[in-house]
Design a protein around this motif. Structure first.
Motif, mmCIF file in Angstrom:
data_model
loop_
_atom_site.group_PDB
_atom_site.id
_atom_site.type_symbol
_atom_site.label_atom_id
_atom_site.label_comp_id
_atom_site.label_asym_id
_atom_site.label_seq_id
_atom_site.Cartn_x
_atom_site.Cartn_y
_atom_site.Cartn_z
ATOM 1 N N ASP A 1 3.021 7.090 -6.951
ATOM 2 C CA ASP A 1 2.464 8.898 -6.894
ATOM 3 C C ASP A 1 2.986 9.781 -6.719
ATOM 4 O OD1 ASP A 1 -0.125 7.509 -7.297
ATOM 5 O OD2 ASP A 1 -0.620 7.564 -5.539
ATOM 6 N N ARG A 2 4.713 9.738 -6.031
ATOM 7 C CA ARG A 2 5.294 10.735 -5.281
ATOM 8 C C ARG A 2 5.836 10.759 -6.672
ATOM 9 N NH1 ARG A 2 4.971 9.732 0.096
ATOM 10 N NH2 ARG A 2 6.299 7.877 -0.259
ATOM 11 N N LYS B 1 -5.015 0.639 -8.093
ATOM 12 C CA LYS B 1 -4.775 0.411 -6.363
ATOM 13 C C LYS B 1 -5.471 1.007 -5.565
ATOM 14 C CE LYS B 1 -1.713 4.696 -8.861
ATOM 15 N NZ LYS B 1 -1.972 6.016 -8.844
ATOM 16 N N HIS C 1 -9.999 4.325 3.279
ATOM 17 C CA HIS C 1 -9.695 3.727 2.397
ATOM 18 C C HIS C 1 -11.029 2.275 2.171
ATOM 19 C CE1 HIS C 1 -5.487 4.597 3.661
ATOM 20 N NE2 HIS C 1 -6.417 5.901 2.993
ATOM 21 N N TYR D 1 2.934 1.963 -3.346
ATOM 22 C CA TYR D 1 1.508 2.686 -4.990
ATOM 23 C C TYR D 1 1.964 4.302 -3.696
ATOM 24 C CZ TYR D 1 -0.219 -1.049 -7.061
ATOM 25 O OH TYR D 1 -0.154 -1.712 -8.411
ATOM 26 N N LYS D 2 1.275 4.816 -3.009
ATOM 27 C CA LYS D 2 1.775 6.341 -2.658
ATOM 28 C C LYS D 2 3.155 6.703 -3.005
ATOM 29 C CE LYS D 2 -0.783 5.695 1.350
ATOM 30 N NZ LYS D 2 -0.239 5.837 3.074
ATOM 31 N N ASP D 3 4.056 5.873 -3.262
ATOM 32 C CA ASP D 3 5.669 6.299 -3.808
ATOM 33 C C ASP D 3 5.685 6.460 -5.294
ATOM 34 O OD1 ASP D 3 6.798 5.697 -1.035
ATOM 35 O OD2 ASP D 3 7.342 3.266 -1.082
ATOM 36 N N SER E 1 0.344 -1.197 -0.097
ATOM 37 C CA SER E 1 0.004 0.695 -0.236
ATOM 38 C C SER E 1 0.404 0.995 -0.281
ATOM 39 C CB SER E 1 -0.741 -0.416 0.740
ATOM 40 O OG SER E 1 0.116 -0.346 2.064
ATOM 41 N N LYS E 2 1.952 1.391 0.778
ATOM 42 C CA LYS E 2 3.007 2.304 0.992
ATOM 43 C C LYS E 2 4.022 2.319 -0.988
ATOM 44 C CE LYS E 2 3.628 1.921 6.211
ATOM 45 N NZ LYS E 2 4.975 2.355 6.968
#
Length: 313
Positions: A179-180, A267, A289, A175-177, A172-173
């Motif tokens: 996005d960044r 995602k 979420h 996909y945040k990476d 899950s983290k």
């Protein structure tokens, strides 16, 4: 497995349309780079770098001559690596290391190729011919501009690549990476004029160093009414031409592939991990979420009306 017609993915999605097929994220990043590097300018530059690496890899005598020239530079100017790294055929993300290695050895490569080309003895005809050809290739402004664009853009993917291969990284983290990283690429694209201007000033310095002409200035390539083998865009200046044919096209391919390979649907499927007890204790937004996940799979839930109450329980 992933076939769109009769693969396992297609058969499952025929029965369950919202079933999400998810590749290994590191593999997907690799596929992004493979597709983005298919534009002509980048593809040709990759081919030249491969030829240069093979030139020294296939001969101990040539490699020894390269190492000799590196030693002659002195410890202050000598690069850390004395061997050219080849472009990995499977792990494309590792190509950034090879590009940095090539950039550090660029000046030495020019000296080596010129010495071999001008030498009357000590080298066979094939070596002299190859050295002359490669010297001409890496001295071209189009090559240097494509090479500079590649190394600057791909540098944004290094941190993401390391995190994707980490044993302790949560999906899950990840996909945040992603996005960044997309935000960083989008920043490049939104300010492409500013960045390409800086790269355009850097590239002629490399070419001047290669050809030994302090007054060298890039010019517009010849264009015609119809062109199939290279870019043929309209532009008033050389800077505008290479911005459109190299920087903009490369960034657009990258962003398009990142959005396609790491889609919003994939995602959403990862949001189910918010129901893991550890995530429920540590993530203050876990309920939000799960509600997004429930809205996406609402038609598959046995009792959509009681979904919110079950979360409270």
């Amino acid at each position: 497995m992933a076939g769109n017609l009769s693969g396992v993915k297609a058969r499952i999605q025929a029965e369950f349309p919202k079933a999400v097929y998810v590749h290994c994220v590191s593999h997907k990043l690799n596929l992004v780079i493979v597709e983005a590097c298919k534009i002509p300018a980048v593809r040709n530059a990759m081919g030249v770098i491969t030829k240069v690496a093979d030139f020294f890899k296939n001969s101990l005598k040539r490699q020894a001559f390269l190492e000799k020239k590196i030693c002659e530079q002195g410890q202050d100017q000598a690069p850390k690596r004395t061997k050219l790294l080849g472009l990995c055929k499977t792990r494309w993300i590792q190509r950034h290391d090879a590009l940095e290695n090539f950039d550090q050895l660029f000046t030495t490569l020019i000296v080596v190729f010129e010495d071999i080309k001008d030498s009357s003895t000590g080298w066979n005809r094939e070596t002299v011919t190859d050295a002359t050809t490669l010297l001409h290739c890496i001295s071209q402004f189009e090559f240097v501009m494509a090479f500079t664009t590649m190394i600057k853009v791909m540098s944004t993917l290094n941190g993401l690549s390391v995190k994707l291969q980490s044993f302790s990284r949560d999906i899950s983290k990840v996909y945040k990476d992603v996005d960044r990283t997309c935000q960083g690429l989008q920043h490049f694209r939104d300010n492409v004029s500013e960045h390409s201007d800086r790269w355009f000033k850097y590239a002629p310095e490399k070419v001047r160093e290669a050809v030994g002409e302090s007054d060298y200035e890039p010019c517009l390539p010849r264009r015609c009414g119809r062109q199939r083998n290279r870019a043929n865009v309209s532009a008033e200046t050389a800077e505008e031409y290479f911005r459109r044919t190299t920087a903009i096209r490369f960034l657009d391919h990258f962003l398009g592939q990142m959005k396609e390979r790491f889609s919003d649907t994939q995602k959403k499927s990862v949001l189910g991990l918010s129901l893991v007890p550890l995530a429920m204790r540590t993530d203050p937004f876990w309920k939000r979420h799960v509600e997004e996940l429930g809205a996406f799979y609402q038609t598959d839930l046995p009792s959509p009306a009681t979904f919110d109450e079950e979360l409270v329980c």
